[in-house]
Scaffold this active site. Structure first.
Site, PDB file in Angstrom:
ATOM      1  N   GLU A   1      -7.309   0.560  -4.119  1.00  0.00           N
ATOM      2  CA  GLU A   1      -7.254   0.450  -2.661  1.00  0.00           C
ATOM      3  C   GLU A   1      -8.563  -0.050  -2.044  1.00  0.00           C
ATOM      4  O   GLU A   1      -8.545  -0.962  -1.214  1.00  0.00           O
ATOM      5  CB  GLU A   1      -6.831   1.796  -2.049  1.00  0.00           C
ATOM      6  CG  GLU A   1      -5.360   2.077  -2.268  1.00  0.00           C
ATOM      7  CD  GLU A   1      -4.991   3.541  -2.115  1.00  0.00           C
ATOM      8  OE1 GLU A   1      -5.813   4.314  -1.598  1.00  0.00           O
ATOM      9  OE2 GLU A   1      -3.880   3.915  -2.537  1.00  0.00           O
TER      10      GLU A   1
ATOM     11  N   ASP B   1     -12.796   5.389   2.001  1.00  0.00           N
ATOM     12  CA  ASP B   1     -11.335   5.443   2.059  1.00  0.00           C
ATOM     13  C   ASP B   1     -10.857   6.897   2.064  1.00  0.00           C
ATOM     14  O   ASP B   1     -10.786   7.542   1.023  1.00  0.00           O
ATOM     15  CB  ASP B   1     -10.758   4.677   0.851  1.00  0.00           C
ATOM     16  CG  ASP B   1      -9.235   4.713   0.816  1.00  0.00           C
ATOM     17  OD1 ASP B   1      -8.619   5.343   1.699  1.00  0.00           O
ATOM     18  OD2 ASP B   1      -8.656   4.111  -0.100  1.00  0.00           O
TER      19      ASP B   1
ATOM     20  N   ASP C   1       0.875  -1.171   0.000  1.00  0.00           N
ATOM     21  CA  ASP C   1       0.000   0.000   0.000  1.00  0.00           C
ATOM     22  C   ASP C   1       0.910   1.217   0.000  1.00  0.00           C
ATOM     23  O   ASP C   1       1.510   1.557   1.011  1.00  0.00           O
ATOM     24  CB  ASP C   1      -0.899  -0.027   1.244  1.00  0.00           C
ATOM     25  CG  ASP C   1      -1.705   1.259   1.402  1.00  0.00           C
ATOM     26  OD1 ASP C   1      -1.701   2.099   0.477  1.00  0.00           O
ATOM     27  OD2 ASP C   1      -2.339   1.419   2.460  1.00  0.00           O
TER      28      ASP C   1
ATOM     29  N   LYS D   1       2.897  11.339  -3.520  1.00  0.00           N
ATOM     30  CA  LYS D   1       1.817  10.669  -4.238  1.00  0.00           C
ATOM     31  C   LYS D   1       0.811  11.678  -4.807  1.00  0.00           C
ATOM     32  O   LYS D   1       0.110  11.402  -5.769  1.00  0.00           O
ATOM     33  CB  LYS D   1       1.112   9.713  -3.281  1.00  0.00           C
ATOM     34  CG  LYS D   1       0.112   8.766  -3.922  1.00  0.00           C
ATOM     35  CD  LYS D   1      -0.491   7.881  -2.851  1.00  0.00           C
ATOM     36  CE  LYS D   1      -1.551   6.959  -3.395  1.00  0.00           C
ATOM     37  NZ  LYS D   1      -2.141   6.163  -2.297  1.00  0.00           N
TER      38      LYS D   1
END
Lengths: 656, 182
Positions: free
Chosen positions: A172, A194, A9, A71
């Protein structure tokens, strides 16, 4: 020795690595014993590169050379809003690279985003290798469901640079659902909420035994836990400015201290009713004397500061439910993913929205890596028993084959969707949908287009991803030229454009002209990203090896020379990955009317009164209303409009 | 998970373009929504390339081809109106594939036709329902719409709106527990 494939992850703030071995999922700890590792890279003066917690500790002392939240930037264009935002928040230098890409400048060196991410991936790989005592080459890496193709490709590139064979780029939320439902034989509808450091996604899934079907996925790539921190930072900085007459934001060092303090406040409020910030001598006042910052923040204050952010997540939830054709009450379970979902304020609000207490038996920081590990294991598991396949080829029945083999491990079939609509640019600055968002993949669709002008020699196929009919409001994925067809009057040349999203989520586009049988195709490659040559150069240069890993392990590979296997050969970039017809960069020059295309009615047999594209607007209801004249009259030239600039004239919709 | 001979996979891939969506999913044209879903799951288990990682490139290409058709079939058939439009297409000629954008457009056209009712009585009760909605009397609207449906039992739009209304009625009803007196 068994070959392992890990699940990683790769988070905005933290990363996590897990493995499925002997039927058990393990989250692998780093040398500090932590299950999560900060996604931070710090470049030291002496050329050493620190990754993880050691790097994060460096943020305060050396913010200019310490890269966090990378990211948020991966796979983006330099002109995107996210870059401007990041330039305001982060102290490291973000500069423009080739093809409108982004580079991070560290002293005299430039780094591409995939290279930074590769350093984090390398660290995660090292953590796994230290725990497993052997080399790891294969991984499933997760990305937010709402990542576009550019961001996915860039993440895949990062894996390659880190020396990993990326088995799959997995969403994810899907990973979280797998971790939750794996092997339980459930039959449920789940919502995955999420909220990560930098992105928010919600996915609605239906689990039917071993099948995990994503019904819809929606998201906001501009919303994350960091935004909650920012609200605290703003409050403290504004109050301090009002009281002391000094702007903390103007001092990099003080500002980094404040950012860390804000993050701590957020974390403390997960467990306590209030949190105190106390930073002695944070900055000098106008009189040159040091000032201290002290303030108590209660849960209520925090809740009112961030209320609108929480509401924004529910707008996305509304959309996801609507796309899945469900209402909140029909959801059987809610799974929370991401550190910020530990906040009671969020837990309570999510519980109220879905009228269901969210599941808390899975750790929101680890669940995604766990799901990725399960998926990764299924790649190595099915690869192992080669003899079974041979016997199957020979015509043996499955029952005979499985009788001799041990019971197969539980499997998980993931049926995912494409999160964003795929579009093609047409005359007038519009983008026509070819594949709607939330369409299951793999899928192939085609539409027919015609030339825009008489005697047109070539057309430009421009591919976009996004939900706007105005081309420039979508993310450009790439473009290629198609020529060599006969010259004819406008609209008389028929060009069929085929879009394909394969099982890996990779987009392929081809154009053909039935009359001459001519075909041109390309695999869409990140247009602002790294070319294959550049990636090869980066791998050859091997700057990521300067990473000073804290993981106590001998250089992997050396220890296991006694166990030769096919997989121990170096993961050299495959030369086969060069694409025919690939135009290297986006043509940012003036739009060329001589290369425009227009949509042709593709299914006359249906006898549609309205054009199919108009019909789509009505049905979907989520596209802006059709106002071609208005949109085209806007003659203002912004930076973004230069990219695939609209025609800027009063052309009608261009239907011949 | 059944391992299928690679020869069989390649053979299927060559003919799958000629199969209609029911044949692709191996279901009867009368299959209901559940059967369609189960068939999709079953086909996915059977043909997902992940089940055949050791297979040669040609087989994997064939699997990809099959998987794409399976998804396409499911995406059209799972939606009632798209399915109706597809059934009409099947009847009308020799085409077995329908582009999703066209299926969606046809479904949208059908929806707008159906929305207000097709028979005089259906139209009348739909108008009453609309008037109820303006007064936000959802229960009355639901009753009238249900009546409208009795005149047009196949009207998918009515059915859909009834479901919506049911949800609305449930949502607006105050939650009264059995033991609570208000």
């Amino acid at each position: 020795m068994a070959e392992y494939a890990i699940g990683i992850d790769l988070g905005t703030s933290n990363s996590c690595v897990a493995i499925l071995r002997d039927g058990k999922i393990e989250v692998l700890p780093n040398t500090y014993g932590d299950h999560i590792t900060a996604s931070v890279v710090s470049f030291r003066e002496n050329g050493e590169i620190l990754v993880g917690n050691a790097a994060k500790a460096n943020i305060i002392h050396d913010p200019k050379h310490t890269i966090s939240s990378s990211k948020r930037l991966i796979g983006r264009y330099f002109f995107s809003d996210e870059v401007k935002k990041a330039q305001a928040i982060y102290s490291y230098r973000i500069v423009e690279g080739e093809n409108h890409g982004i580079r991070i400048q560290v002293r005299n060196e430039l780094y591409a985003l995939p290279e930074i991410s590769a350093m984090i991936l390398r660290e995660m790989k090292a953590i796994a290798e230290a725990n497993l005592g052997q080399e790891v080459r294969k991984a499933v890496i997760t990305v937010p469901a709402y990542f576009n193709d550019n961001q996915r490709q860039a993440t895949k590139d990062a894996g390659r640079i880190a020396g990993l064979e990326v088995l799959r780029i997995l969403n994810e939320p899907t990973a979280a659902a797998v971790a939750y439902g794996f092997g339980k034989g459930l039959s449920q509808k789940l919502a995955i909420y999420d909220l990560g450091g930098g992105t928010f996604d919600v996915s609605i899934l239906e689990i039917g035994d071993d099948v995990f079907e994503v019904l819809s996925t929606c998201g906001d790539t501009f919303l994350g836990g960091d935004d909650f921190d920012d609200r605290i930072i703003d409050l403290l900085a504004d109050e301090f400015l009002a009281a002391e007459g000094v702007n903390i934001r103007s001092d990099r060092y003080a500002f980094e201290k404040l950012k860390l303090a804000a993050e701590n406040v957020k974390k403390t409020l997960s467990a306590q009713q209030s949190a105190e910030v106390r930073i002695p001598d944070i900055i000098d006042g106008p009189d040159g004397l040091p000032r201290s910052l002290q303030r108590v923040i209660t849960r209520d204050t925090f809740a009112s500061l961030t209320q609108d952010l929480v509401q924004r997540t529910f707008k996305v939830c509304d959309e996801a439910l609507q796309q899945a054709n469900l209402i909140a009450r029909e959801i059987d379970g809610v799974i929370l993913v991401g550190g910020p979902t530990r906040l009671p304020l969020i837990r309570d609000a999510v519980g109220a929205y879905f009228q269901k207490t969210p599941k808390t038996d899975v750790d929101p920081d680890e669940v995604v890596a766990m799901g990725a590990a399960i998926h990764a294991a299924s790649f190595v598991a099915v690869q192992a028993p080669a003899p079974t396949k041979a016997s199957a080829t020979a015509g043996a029945t499955q029952s005979a084959a499985s009788a001799s083999a041990p019971a197969p491990p539980p499997s998980a079939f993931l049926l995912d969707v494409t999160p964003l609509s795929l579009r093609i640019g047409v005359a007038g600055g519009f983008a026509e949908t070819i594949i709607d968002r939330n369409t299951p993949v793999p899928i192939e669709q085609s539409r027919k287009f015609g030339t825009f002008q008489d005697n047109q020699e070539s057309v430009k196929i421009r591919v976009y991803q996004g939900e706007s009919r105005t081309a420039t409001e979508n993310e450009p994925l790439g473009e290629f030229e198609f020529s060599g067809f006969k010259r004819a009057r406008r609209g008389e040349v028929e060009i069929e454009v085929k879009f394909e999203i394969d099982s890996d989520g990779i987009v392929n586009v081809s154009a053909s002209e039935p009359e001459t049988g001519k075909v041109a195709s390309m695999q869409i490659r990140l247009s602002s990203g790294l070319s294959d040559d550049e990636i090869s150069n980066i791998i050859a240069e091997d700057r990521t090896s300067r990473v000073k890993t804290t993981q106590a392990t001998p250089r992997p590979g050396e220890t296991r020379t006694s166990a030769p296997s096919a997989s121990s050969r170096p993961a050299a970039p495959s030369a086969a990955e060069s694409y025919p017809g690939h135009s290297d960069d986006l043509d940012l020059g003036a739009d060329d009317l001589a290369q425009e295309i227009v949509l042709l009615d593709s299914e006359p047999t249906l006898d549609l009164e309205s054009s199919s594209s108009d019909g789509l607007d009505i049905v979907d209801g989520d596209l802006p209303s059709d106002l071609p004249d208005l949109e085209m009259d806007s003659g203002t030239e912004s930076e973004e409009e230069d990219l695939f600039a609209p025609v800027g004239t009063d052309l009608s919709k261009g239907r011949p | 998970m059944a391992a299928i001979a690679t020869g069989e996979i390649k053979a299927l891939a060559t003919i799958i373009g000629d199969l209609n969506y029911y044949e692709v999913l191996s279901i009867a044209p009368s299959a209901d929504a559940n059967q369609i879903k189960n068939a999709y799951y079953e086909a996915s288990r059977k043909y997902r390339p992940i089940s055949y990682l050791a297979a040669d490139a040609a087989t994997r290409l064939a699997l990809e081809e099959i998987s794409k058709r399976v998804t396409e079939a499911y995406t059209v058939l799972r939606n009632g109106r798209r399915r109706e439009a597809y059934d009409e297409l099947l009847k009308s000629g020799d085409q077995v594939r329908m582009q999703l954008v066209d299926a969606q457009a046809a479904a949208g056209k059908k929806a707008s036709e159906e929305r207000e009712g097709k028979t005089p009585n259906g139209k009348r009760y739909y108008a009453l329902c609309k008037a109820d909605l303006q007064r936000q009397d959802y229960e009355a609207a639901l009753r009238n719409l249900k009546t409208a449906l009795t005149f047009e039992p196949t009207n998918a739009s009515f059915k859909e709106q009834i479901e919506e209304l049911k949800k609305k009625v449930a949502a607006t009803k105050p939650k009264v527990h059995g033991y609570e007196i208000r």
